[in-house]
Every structure is written in structure tokens, then in C-alpha cells.
Design a protein around this motif. Structure first.
Motif, PDB file in Angstrom:
ATOM      1  N   TRP A  37       0.835  -1.198   0.000  1.00  0.00           N
ATOM      2  CA  TRP A  37       0.000   0.000   0.000  1.00  0.00           C
ATOM      3  C   TRP A  37       0.868   1.246   0.000  1.00  0.00           C
ATOM      4  O   TRP A  37       1.908   1.293   0.652  1.00  0.00           O
ATOM      5  N   ALA A  38       0.403   2.283  -0.705  1.00  0.00           N
ATOM      6  CA  ALA A  38       1.122   3.562  -0.723  1.00  0.00           C
ATOM      7  C   ALA A  38       0.208   4.627  -1.321  1.00  0.00           C
ATOM      8  O   ALA A  38      -0.924   4.344  -1.747  1.00  0.00           O
ATOM      9  N   ARG A  39       0.731   5.847  -1.350  1.00  0.00           N
ATOM     10  CA  ARG A  39       0.006   6.931  -2.020  1.00  0.00           C
ATOM     11  C   ARG A  39      -0.346   6.494  -3.447  1.00  0.00           C
ATOM     12  O   ARG A  39       0.413   5.766  -4.089  1.00  0.00           O
ATOM     13  N   LYS A  40      -1.493   6.976  -3.935  1.00  0.00           N
ATOM     14  CA  LYS A  40      -1.943   6.566  -5.270  1.00  0.00           C
ATOM     15  C   LYS A  40      -0.895   6.853  -6.335  1.00  0.00           C
ATOM     16  O   LYS A  40      -0.632   6.028  -7.209  1.00  0.00           O
TER      17      LYS A  40
ATOM     18  N   SER B 115      -0.916 -10.491   4.654  1.00  0.00           N
ATOM     19  CA  SER B 115       0.319  -9.722   4.865  1.00  0.00           C
ATOM     20  C   SER B 115       0.211  -8.420   4.086  1.00  0.00           C
ATOM     21  O   SER B 115       0.313  -8.405   2.859  1.00  0.00           O
ATOM     22  N   ASP B 116      -0.033  -7.335   4.810  1.00  0.00           N
ATOM     23  CA  ASP B 116      -0.051  -6.004   4.209  1.00  0.00           C
ATOM     24  C   ASP B 116       1.222  -5.264   4.595  1.00  0.00           C
ATOM     25  O   ASP B 116       1.705  -5.379   5.726  1.00  0.00           O
ATOM     26  N   GLN B 117       1.729  -4.465   3.661  1.00  0.00           N
ATOM     27  CA  GLN B 117       2.858  -3.574   3.938  1.00  0.00           C
ATOM     28  C   GLN B 117       2.489  -2.202   3.390  1.00  0.00           C
ATOM     29  O   GLN B 117       1.997  -2.097   2.262  1.00  0.00           O
ATOM     30  N   ILE B 118       2.732  -1.174   4.182  1.00  0.00           N
ATOM     31  CA  ILE B 118       2.271   0.157   3.813  1.00  0.00           C
ATOM     32  C   ILE B 118       3.387   1.176   3.976  1.00  0.00           C
ATOM     33  O   ILE B 118       4.114   1.170   4.973  1.00  0.00           O
ATOM     34  N   ALA B 119       3.539   2.055   2.987  1.00  0.00           N
ATOM     35  CA  ALA B 119       4.534   3.130   3.000  1.00  0.00           C
ATOM     36  C   ALA B 119       3.857   4.419   3.436  1.00  0.00           C
ATOM     37  O   ALA B 119       2.881   4.844   2.826  1.00  0.00           O
ATOM     38  N   LEU B 120       4.388   5.046   4.486  1.00  0.00           N
ATOM     39  CA  LEU B 120       3.736   6.211   5.096  1.00  0.00           C
ATOM     40  C   LEU B 120       4.587   7.465   4.937  1.00  0.00           C
ATOM     41  O   LEU B 120       5.813   7.426   5.102  1.00  0.00           O
ATOM     42  N   PRO B 121       3.965   8.593   4.648  1.00  0.00           N
ATOM     43  CA  PRO B 121       4.724   9.844   4.497  1.00  0.00           C
ATOM     44  C   PRO B 121       5.396  10.296   5.786  1.00  0.00           C
ATOM     45  O   PRO B 121       6.484  10.866   5.756  1.00  0.00           O
TER      46      PRO B 121
ATOM     47  N   PHE C 285       6.586   8.919   9.507  1.00  0.00           N
ATOM     48  CA  PHE C 285       6.746   7.748  10.358  1.00  0.00           C
ATOM     49  C   PHE C 285       8.041   7.889  11.126  1.00  0.00           C
ATOM     50  O   PHE C 285       9.104   8.133  10.539  1.00  0.00           O
ATOM     51  N   ASN C 286       7.953   7.760  12.448  1.00  0.00           N
ATOM     52  CA  ASN C 286       9.105   8.028  13.309  1.00  0.00           C
ATOM     53  C   ASN C 286      10.227   7.023  13.087  1.00  0.00           C
ATOM     54  O   ASN C 286      11.392   7.388  12.937  1.00  0.00           O
ATOM     55  N   SER C 287       9.887   5.748  13.091  1.00  0.00           N
ATOM     56  CA  SER C 287      10.879   4.706  12.901  1.00  0.00           C
ATOM     57  C   SER C 287      11.134   4.489  11.414  1.00  0.00           C
ATOM     58  O   SER C 287      10.395   4.990  10.566  1.00  0.00           O
ATOM     59  N   GLY C 288      12.151   3.691  11.105  1.00  0.00           N
ATOM     60  CA  GLY C 288      12.368   3.312   9.714  1.00  0.00           C
ATOM     61  C   GLY C 288      11.254   2.409   9.237  1.00  0.00           C
ATOM     62  O   GLY C 288      10.791   2.498   8.099  1.00  0.00           O
ATOM     63  N   ALA C 289      10.818   1.522  10.142  1.00  0.00           N
ATOM     64  CA  ALA C 289       9.715   0.609   9.840  1.00  0.00           C
ATOM     65  C   ALA C 289       9.230   0.021  11.156  1.00  0.00           C
ATOM     66  O   ALA C 289       9.900   0.125  12.177  1.00  0.00           O
ATOM     67  N   MET C 290       8.051  -0.600  11.112  1.00  0.00           N
ATOM     68  CA  MET C 290       7.480  -1.191  12.323  1.00  0.00           C
ATOM     69  C   MET C 290       6.769  -2.473  11.962  1.00  0.00           C
ATOM     70  O   MET C 290       5.936  -2.502  11.053  1.00  0.00           O
ATOM     71  N   GLU C 291       7.074  -3.525  12.726  1.00  0.00           N
ATOM     72  CA  GLU C 291       6.642  -4.881  12.397  1.00  0.00           C
ATOM     73  C   GLU C 291       5.233  -5.203  12.840  1.00  0.00           C
ATOM     74  O   GLU C 291       4.948  -6.344  13.249  1.00  0.00           O
ATOM     75  N   ASN C 292       4.296  -4.254  12.776  1.00  0.00           N
ATOM     76  CA  ASN C 292       2.915  -4.544  13.149  1.00  0.00           C
ATOM     77  C   ASN C 292       2.468  -5.850  12.494  1.00  0.00           C
ATOM     78  O   ASN C 292       2.615  -6.031  11.283  1.00  0.00           O
ATOM     79  N   TRP C 293       1.877  -6.718  13.289  1.00  0.00           N
ATOM     80  CA  TRP C 293       1.584  -8.074  12.795  1.00  0.00           C
ATOM     81  C   TRP C 293       0.495  -8.035  11.743  1.00  0.00           C
ATOM     82  O   TRP C 293      -0.654  -7.689  12.013  1.00  0.00           O
ATOM     83  N   GLY C 294       0.877  -8.346  10.521  1.00  0.00           N
ATOM     84  CA  GLY C 294      -0.078  -8.360   9.424  1.00  0.00           C
ATOM     85  C   GLY C 294      -0.250  -7.039   8.714  1.00  0.00           C
ATOM     86  O   GLY C 294      -0.855  -6.980   7.642  1.00  0.00           O
ATOM     87  N   LEU C 295       0.286  -5.953   9.287  1.00  0.00           N
ATOM     88  CA  LEU C 295       0.208  -4.631   8.656  1.00  0.00           C
ATOM     89  C   LEU C 295       1.509  -3.891   8.964  1.00  0.00           C
ATOM     90  O   LEU C 295       1.572  -3.044   9.845  1.00  0.00           O
ATOM     91  N   VAL C 296       2.563  -4.242   8.256  1.00  0.00           N
ATOM     92  CA  VAL C 296       3.881  -3.673   8.511  1.00  0.00           C
ATOM     93  C   VAL C 296       3.932  -2.265   7.932  1.00  0.00           C
ATOM     94  O   VAL C 296       3.556  -2.036   6.778  1.00  0.00           O
ATOM     95  N   ALA C 297       4.399  -1.326   8.743  1.00  0.00           N
ATOM     96  CA  ALA C 297       4.475   0.075   8.334  1.00  0.00           C
ATOM     97  C   ALA C 297       5.918   0.463   8.065  1.00  0.00           C
ATOM     98  O   ALA C 297       6.832   0.040   8.782  1.00  0.00           O
ATOM     99  N   TYR C 298       6.117   1.295   7.036  1.00  0.00           N
ATOM    100  CA  TYR C 298       7.458   1.717   6.632  1.00  0.00           C
ATOM    101  C   TYR C 298       7.472   3.220   6.354  1.00  0.00           C
ATOM    102  O   TYR C 298       6.461   3.790   5.935  1.00  0.00           O
ATOM    103  N   ARG C 299       8.625   3.831   6.555  1.00  0.00           N
ATOM    104  CA  ARG C 299       8.856   5.101   5.881  1.00  0.00           C
ATOM    105  C   ARG C 299       8.875   4.814   4.384  1.00  0.00           C
ATOM    106  O   ARG C 299       9.237   3.718   3.946  1.00  0.00           O
ATOM    107  N   GLU C 300       8.539   5.808   3.607  1.00  0.00           N
ATOM    108  CA  GLU C 300       8.505   5.578   2.154  1.00  0.00           C
ATOM    109  C   GLU C 300       9.866   5.154   1.622  1.00  0.00           C
ATOM    110  O   GLU C 300       9.959   4.350   0.689  1.00  0.00           O
TER     111      GLU C 300
END
Length: 944
Positions: free
Chosen positions: A285-288, A323-329, A331-346
Motif C-alpha cells: 500500500w502507498a500513495r496513489k 500480509s499487508d505492507q504500507i509506505a507512510l509519508p 513515520f518516526n521509525s524506519g519501519a514497524m513490524e505490526n503483525w499483518g500490517l507492517v508500516a514503513y517510511r517511504e
């Protein structure tokens, strides 16, 4: 089958209660919203945080302690949240919520403590919660409730006692601010196609879930979560589990998305996002615009192979259904291992081959591998408390290279662990202000103390020590023990000794594996005491000895060790190019006759850098190693060439060997073409740049390095096509050649940049060269070049490109531009909050910018502390960066004055970083007293 796959009978009872609650959720949330709207507007319109309830101060009460008592055990949550992505009448973004938690009483008590921070709780008949007994149990009445601000509890005192073994339901309604503070449930803003977009996202690690809903916010207190999100039509809601129902509310422009129950998991892994993002399968997932530009394709291509690798490695299937992975504009950390919805800096998930460099692709594969490794190690099995954080992060930091190597087998990713983990860990672990990998629980209590654990020791030393363990056990035995450990503790929590137990079982079941002591006995010496040894080998006698390595040899170590700073050291080694049998050093010193060699032989210890220790030799062996490097360096493995350089320089910094011996290890670089040894050399020489770039040593040093790098620069200039062929070491060649003044380099970079300024669309610089070209051109130019770079930064639609420009803008030599840039870091419209501290760090790395950055941080300390100091992982980096160049008595006095002047405000998660800065500066001052002149004379003689 592990605990947590199914909902038990008492959870099913709670589920029936929840079904009834769900029918009135929308109405209740609307009531909460309207109630909050009608409150005194001043509470919200001017305050930066939501109001809190009075906090009675009573010493030694349970609510004054940061750890939860062991009286209650959460089983099941039902959380419904409604984020508003438009401002309310008071100019704030808010969310409303309803939360219920079913818990079991483990011990008789008349007190409920549940974490809650910066939430306005609805009052029911004078209390901030409702308590119900389940399965026919009558709950005692609530006597009083209040909010304990320091320990972040909602305190509920009861009229009677809760009964052990019985289940209860605690219900709350609340309103929170959807702030832009990068913590808990927060908002992110970005521009797309000229339109300002708002999204609601989460970052719960380590202690921020309590900012989203009341919860038992400790990693060992796992539970099942049912999440429901209410959101505007046209937006998509995501959470840890797959959505099971999507209901459009008649008469309202909103949708209710209901997610299936999670597995049994920790609160810090909970995640939810409301956005208008789109995705590509698996799902990235990311910006359109980013998805349309195919920036998610690379992450998509590597995700499935990495997941397959870890399933085989752990011998355990992927634990979740999606397994979802999402790029966020933002985000404090480089990435976060949320279970099933991993969040990342872009920058850690999105790759655009038109603008992103090869290094960006390498970062993505390692970060994705790191986060996916956590799906098992860290998420499926979680540490009981944050003092053992290294077990989560050190493990993921080690195996990330295994997963990345599987996805990109031609990149030799495994070798890079010595640069990015082992040598990084050495730099911190050689200080008396270091700490053991596994600290005592009582040392890690407050949110700031917890945040301090997210450091180089936990990540990089953890990785290096586990790599060493895997090496002497063998990878197959290590993996077998891990698999059984994961099966035993699935959906639960553990401590480090549990891992040792299952690794020992794997050893016992494997013929041919012999250890001098048990895994417990060996590894406890590496994780329960800080530091590491320097192993000294005397090839004249065969004597091998160990000593605690400290950069300041005369420093006093205050932290006591039950092992007296001795280690059980596994030593792999070779003799004149021939691999020998591994040996163990089990005491302070011992005679190992095979290491006694003739004058035409040399010994190289820590072969392939498998162990977490430095190596010193007698002078004769050093001389023979140097001769081998200059005559035929390829006889020595590439990672050991890097090891020799790094060990020698740090042994010299610790006054164990002569500095000129360390400098001589760089002479062979005339013939070196590999990236890893050059990178190791530059890291150490960069330390010298920081020490000497304000003294007469600098000119002679520049002249020497210019001579050393010139062959590398000419080599890659010859074999590459217009400097575009992808070699990591040719980026080093270009960067160092320009900084040392190799003929033609600066002219080349300036001409590329000038052409780009004249016609940006058609004269774009090759992605692999941009960082070096941007920095050198902006450094050589003035306001025109800087302003152009700033315009390109503002227009950048690829995060990796924005980072290159943001870094390069700090290279200018014009003081007023640097001061203006510093001011920008306090304006989120110009520099995002997540990027402010690193931008200041970039400026501080500039010799002209360093004093400006130091003054700026001191002048605005209250601002930065309030924003980042109480819990941000990145705060310690700010202190480290602005003090990195300090090496004079005056700068040391400034540091100590800074520490004294801000004692009342405090240093939060940067406390240890400040202590380390003082220690490093003290050591540099002492070292310079005896080494500055020899260094000058050596560079003068070798640069002639």
C-alpha cells in the motif's frame, strides 16, 4: 498447534456481550463526539495536549510503579475508533472511541490499573469506566477513578474484591487528539496533485498503544483484539486482521469496517490506518501516485521470496492469513513490524528505478527482510519485558541479511553484517557507558528508559552475538533450535534463557557438536555483561589472552559483572592462508601451541569475522600481515581485510598499538577495489577527519588520501560507462576523490549539476551518483545552487530522492544558508517532524555547520525535548550528531555545562547518548595529546 489459534469459551461469552455492544457503536460514538464538541472550547483550541484528570501523589502505591501488578490478565479487547480527518470547530483533529477489555482476575484485588495516556474519558455516574462481571459473576462497584499522569494509568478503585479465576468486562468511551506527533494514533499530511491529504495512522511501539485506547500496555500481556474502524466514504481502513465486514451507514457519509479477531498478540503490535491509498498484490500500500508510478513493484517482487525463505528457515508456516505492507509519508521509525500490517517510511519500501540508487534498493531489501523476520521472532513469540528487547531486534537484525541474501543472491549481503552491525556495535560497546544486551528488569521502567533500549547495542550487538552463536553451533543446529523454540512459545512470550534451553536441546540431539560449556554458560557471558574482549595472540610463544576492550584504557567501569569481564571466546583462524581448527579461549590467557609460527608465517584470527571480539598480535605478526596485504591482499578474505583496518585503528585509539601501525594498514588500498574494506577504512578515516579538519594535520591527510584514492577513481572512470555502472566502491571513489581534490572530480560533478539546473527533465543525474554530485555542487556553489536544490526537494515525489536532496542541502559552506536551514527544521511545513533531527545531524557533519547546529540545539532544547525527548527512538541520534566532532577541553566544558543547565528539563531517551558524548570527548582529548604530532609527521612523509 500453538496457544491462541482459537477463542476459548470464556472469550466466546465476551463475544456475545460484544455483539450487543456493536449494535449501538455508531450511536455511542456520535454521542461521545457531540459531548466533546459541547465542552469548553478552551480545553482543546489552545492546549497542545488533551486535559488530564487530577493525579493524587502517594508514594509506594501500585499506581506509582511503572510495571503493572500481576493481578489481572487481559484476554480479549473490542475497540472501535472513529478518526475525523477534518478539523472540528475548535481547529483540532480528533478521534472518538469505545473500548472494552475482558480480563481474568489472577489474584484477589480491589484495584484495576490500565494504561491510558492523553485520552479524555467519558464520565459514567462519576467514574471513567464501567465494570461488568461475566458468566454470572457480580462485579464490585467502582469506588473512585482517576488518571495517574506520571505512570500513565487510569486507576480504578473498587468497593469490593475481584475474585481469582473469574472474568470481567471493563468498558470505556473516550476522545483523543489525532495529533501530528508520530505517536499512538496520529495523523499524517501530504500533498498530492496539489491537494492536501490527511491520513490516520498508528505507531504503538513501545508505549503508545495507551494513547489510542485504554489497555494493558506491556509486551507480555497478550490478548485477542477485535478492531472496528469508522471512516469517511472514499477512504480505506486497514488493521492487523483481514476485514470481515464493510457496512455503509445509511444517512451518513461513513463506513464501518469490521476486522476479524487477531491472533493472541501484544498491544505494541496493534495497527490501523485510514487513508485513500491504493495497493498492488501481495499487498503493498502507498500513495496513489506512488503506486501508479510502480514504486511498490520492487518490494512486491522480494516479499514472497523472503516470506518463503523464513518459512523454511523457521520450519514454521507464516502465522497469519494476510500480509499487508504500507509506505507512510510520516513515520518516526524506519519501519514497524505490526503483525499483518507492517508500516514503513517511504524510503524503506518504495523504489523508483528512474530516481532511486542501488543503495536505496539495498536498504529496501534489508528493511523488508528485517520486518518480515519479526512476523515469527518478536510477534509470534515476544519478549516478556523490554529489558530483553535485543532478543527481538538483534535476531531480526541478524537474519535480515539471510533473507536479503536469498532474495538478492548476487549482492553478497551476508558480508555486510560486519559493517552495519559488528563494527557499529564495537564503537558503542567500547565505552564505559555501554550496557549489557539483557539488562535487569528494574533498570528499564519509564517510557524514556524503554526507548533508550532501541539502540545500537540491542540491534547491532544483538545481531553480531547471535551470528557468532550460529557460527559455532552451525547454522543447521541454530535453525533447528529456533524452530522448536518458536513452536513451544507460539502466541506467548519468553525470556532469553528459554532460547538457550532450546538451542542446547538441538546441540544435544546433534552428533559431532561439542561445546566446552553449555549454551547458557557461554552466552550469558556475552549478554549479561557489557563490552567485549580484545584477544591478543603472541605468535612467538603461542600465548592467547583476552582483556575487556575500552577506548579509554584507564577508564573506570562502574557496572559490576559476575563474570569479571571475561568471555568464552570461539576463535576461527588461519595460518598463512590455510584454515585451521577452531579453538576456544576459556580464561584470561592460555598457550595454544599451533599459534606459535615461524618468521615466514602469519596468523589471522577471527576468520570471516565470525566472533564478537577484536584481535591484536605481536609486532612481528602485524608486520607479516601488512606485507601480505601489500604483496597479494586477495589471499586474505575480503571481510578480514576490513577487520584488519578497523581493529588496527581502534587498537591505536585505545593506545594498545602505535598509531603509525594503524595508518600503515591503509597503504595497500592503492590496490583494493572491493567495497567493504574501503568502507571500513573510510569510517575510521572519517573519525580522523572529524579530529583534524580544524588543524594543520588536515592538509597532509588530504594529500595522502588523494594519492590513495586516485587509482580507484581512475579505475572506475575507465571501466564504467560515464560513471553509471553499479559498483558500491565506485561511489566511494567519486566521493573521496572529490573531497580530496583529485583532478577532474569536482569539475565533473559541478558540470553535471549545472546541466541539470539548466534543464531538469532532460539532464537528470544518474541515481547512483546523485548523493555525491548534489553535495559537492552545493558545497562549491552559493545561494543559487542551494535554492535550486531546495526547489527540487520540495517537488520531489520519490522519498529516496527527497532524502538525497535534504542531505545535500546541508553541504553548503554559506553560514546564513545553514542557519536558515536549521530554522526550517522547526517548521513541519518545510521539514517533516520525522526528518528534523536527521537534518540537523546532516548540518552538524559539515565543519561550518557543526557549531551552528550545536548552538541551535542548545537554544531550542526545550522545544526538541518536548517533541522527541520523552520517548522517541531518534532523540539520542540528535545528541550524538551535534557532538560528534567534539575533541577539545573547551568543547568538553560546553558539554558539561549543557548537562548542568538542562538538568531540570532532563534528557529523556537521550540520557545515555549525552553520557557517551562526554566519555568520547574526554577520550579524544587525552588521545590527541600523545598522537597528534606522530600522525602529522606520518601523513607528511607518506604524502610526499
Amino acid at each position: 498447534m500453538g496457544k491462541g489459534y482459537y477463542i476459548s469459551k470464556h472469550l466466546a461469552t465476551a463475544a456475545m456481550v460484544l455483539a450487543a455492544i456493536a449494535l449501538v457503536t455508531i450511536i455511542a460514538l456520535s454521542v461521545v463526539y457531540n459531548r466533546e464538541k459541547s465542552k469548553n472550547a478552551a480545553k482543546f483550541s489552545k492546549a497542545t495536549t488533551l486535559p488530564v484528570f487530577p493525579t493524587p501523589k502517594t508514594s509506594n502505591e501500585p499506581w506509582d510503579k511503572y510495571r503493572l501488578p500481576d493481578t489481572l490478565s487481559p484476554q480479549y479487547y473490542n475497540v472501535t475508533l472513529w478518526p475525523r480527518l477534518v478539523k472540528n470547530a475548535n481547529g483540532m483533529y480528533i478521534f472518538t472511541g469505545i473500548s472494552g477489555v475482558m480480563f481474568t482476575c489472577e489474584k484477589k484485588t480491589d484495584l484495576i490499573l490500565i494504561h491510558s495516556n492523553k485520552l479524555n474519558l467519558t464520565v459514567f455516574k462519576g467514574h471513567h469506566a464501567k465494570l461488568t462481571g461475566l458468566s454470572g459473576v457480580t462485579a464490585p462497584a467502582i469506588k473512585t477513578t482517576w488518571f495517574q499522569s506520571e505512570t500513565q494509568y487510569l486507576v480504578i478503585q473498587l468497593e469490593g474484591k475481584l475474585k481469582p479465576g473469574k472474568d470481567y468486562w471493563l468498558y470505556t468511551e473516550f476522545t483523543g487528539e489525532l495529533a501530528d506527533d508520530l505517536e499512538g494514533f496520529y495523523r499524517s499530511e501530504y500533498m498530492e496533485n496539489g491537494e492536501k491529504k490527511i491520513i490516520a495512522i498508528t505507531q504503538m511501539q513501545a508505549t503508545y498503544a495507551r494513547k489510542a485506547f485504554p489497555c494493558f500496555d506491556e509486551p507480555g500481556m497478550k490478548a485477542v483484539f477485535h478492531i472496528t474502524l469508522i471512516h469517511d466514504r472514499g477512504t480505506t481502513a486497514l488493521s492487523n486482521s483481514q476485514e470481515i465486514k464493510n457496512v455503509i451507514i445509511d444517512g451518513m457519509a461513513i463506513t464501518r469496517t469490521i476486522f476479524g479477531p487477531t491472533k493472541r498478540m501484544s498491544t505494541y503490535l496493534i495497527a490501523f490506518v485510514v487513508s485513500d491509498f491504493t495497493y498492488i498484490d501481495v499487498r503493498i500500500w502507498a500513495r496513489k501516485k506512488a503506486i501508479e508510478d510502480r514504486q511498490g513493484d520492487y518490494a512486491l517482487n522480494i516479499t514472497q521470496p523472503i516470506l518463503e525463505f523464513f518459512e523454511k528457515y523457521y520450519n514454521t508456516s507464516y502465522p497469519l492469513s494476510k500480509s499487508d505492507q504500507i509506505a507512510l509519508p510520516d513515520f518516526n521509525s524506519g519501519a514497524m513490524e505490526n503483525w499483518g500490517l507492517v508500516a514503513y517510511r517511504e524510503t524503506a519500501l518504495l523504489y523508483d528505478p528512474r530516481t532511486s540508487a542501488n543503495g536505496n534498493k539495498q536498504r529496501i531489501v534489508t528493511v523488508v527482510s528485517h520486518e518480515l523476520a519479526h512476523m515469527w521472532f518478536g510477534n509470534l513469540v515476544t519478549v516478556k519485558w523490554w529489558n530483553d528487547l535485543w532478543l527481538n531486534e538483534g535476531f531480526a537484525s541478524y537474519v535480515e541479511y539471510l533473507g536479503a541474501d536469498y532474495a538478492e543472491p548476487t549482492w553478497n549481503m551476508k558480508d555486510q553484517t560486519i559493517l552495519y552491525d559488528l563494527q557499529s556495535a564495537f564503537a558503542v560497546d567500547s565505552l564505559t557507558s555501554s550496557h549489557p544486551l539483557s539488562r535487569k528488569e528494574e533498570e528499564v521502567n519509564t517510557p524514556s528508559e524503554i526507548s533508550e533500549m532501541f539502540n545500537t547495542i540491542s540491534y547491532s550487538k544483538g545481531a553480531a552475538v547471535l551470528k557468532m552463536l550460529s557460527e559455532f553451533l552451525t547454522e543447521s543446529v541454530f535453525a533447528k533450535g529456533l524452530s522448536n523454540y518458536l513452536k513451544q512459545f507460539a502466541f506467548g512470550s519468553s525470556v532469553h534463557s528459554d532460547l538457550w534451553e532450546y538451542l542446547q536441546k538441538a546441540v544435544d540431539q546433534t552428533p559431532g557438536i561439542k561445546l566446552p560449556y553449555s549454551v547458557h554458560e557461554i552466552m550469558n557471558r556475552w549478554i549479561l555483561q557489557m563490552g567485549f574482549p580484545v584477544v591478543t595472540i603472541d605468535t612467538r610463544t603461542g600465548n592467547v589472552s583476552q582483556k575487556h576492550f575500552l577506548l579509554e584504557p584507564e577508564a573506570v567501569v562502574d557496572r559490576k559483572s559476575e563474570f569479571n569481564y571475561e568471555w568464552f571466546v570461539p576463535i576461527k583462524w588461519m595460518k598463512k592462508g590455510q584454515v585451521q581448527d577452531q579453538l576456544w579461549l576459556l580464561q584470561k590467557s592460555a598457550i595454544h601451541k599451533p599459534m606459535k609460527v615461524s618468521k615466514n608465517e602469519w596468523v589471522l584470527a577471527n576468520l570471516h569475522v565470525s566472533g564478537y571480539f577484536r584481535v591484536n598480535y605481536d609486532l612481528g605478526n602485524w608486520e607479516r600481515l601488512l606485507s601480505q596485504l601489500e604483496s597479494n591482499h586477495q589471499v586474505i578474505p575480503v571481510v578480514n581485510r576490513a577487520q584488519i583496518l578497523d581493529d588496527a585503528f581502534n587498537l591505536a585509539r585505545a593506545s594498545i598499538i602505535n598509531i603509525t601501525l594503524a595508518l600503515r594498514t591503509t597503504k595497500y588500498l592503492l590496490h583494493e577495489r572491493e567495497y567493504i574494506p574501503w568502507e571500513a577504512a573510510l569510517r575510521n578515516l572519517n573519525y580522523f577527519f572529524q579530529l583534524f579538519d580544524r588543524s594543520e594535520v588536515y592538509g597532509a591527510m588530504q594529500a595522502y588520501l588523494k594519492k590513495q584514492v586516485k587509482p580507484l577513481f581512475e579505475y572506475f572512470g575507465t571501466i564504467s560507462s560515464n560513471w553509471t555502472t553499479i559498483f558500491m566502491s565506485h561511489i566511494i571513489a567519486l566521493s573521496l576523490a572529490c573531497s580530496t581534490g583529485v583532478e577532474g572530480c569536482r569539475e565533473l560533478t559541478r558540470s553535471w549539476f549545472k546541466k541539470w539546473m539548466q534543464n531538469p527533465p532532460n539532464n537528470a543525474i544518474h541515481p547512483n551518483l546523485r548523493s555525491t554530485v548534489y553535495c559537492n555542487a552545493i558545497a562549491a556553489g552559493g545561494a543559487e545552487e542551494w535554492n535550486f536544490g531546495w526547489q527540487m526537494f520540495q517537488k520531489a515525489t520519490v522519498a529516496a530522492e527527497a532524502v538525497k536532496l535534504r542531505s545535500a542541502l546541508a553541504c553548503t559552506k554559506v553560514p546564513w544558508l545553514l542557519n536558515r536551514y536549521l530554522e526550517y527544521t522547526m517548521n513541519p511545513e518545510k521539514i517533516r517532524k520525522q526528518d528534523a533531527t536527521s537534518t540537523i545531524g546532516y548540518i552538524a557533519s559539515n565543519i561550518i555547520g557543526q557549531p551552528l547546529a550545536w548552538d541551535f540545539v542548545r537554544a531550542n532544547w526545550d522545544y526538541f525535548f518536548k517533541l522527541y525527548g520523552t520517548g522517541s527512538f531518534i532523540f539520542s541520534g540528535l545528541i550524538r550528531d551535534v557532538t560528534y566532532r567534539f575533541c577539545t577541553p573547551f568543547e568538553l566544558s560546553q558539554l558539561k555545562r549543557f548537562q548542568k543547565d538542562n538538568a531540570e528539563t532532563g534528557f529523556g531517551s537521550g540520557t545515555q547518548a549525552l553520557q557517551q558524548a562526554i566519555e568520547k570527548t574526554t577520550a579524544k582529548i587525552k588521545w590527541l595529546e600523545g598522537n597528534k604530532e606522530p600522525v602529522l609527521q606520518w601523513f607528511l612523509s607518506e604524502s610526499a
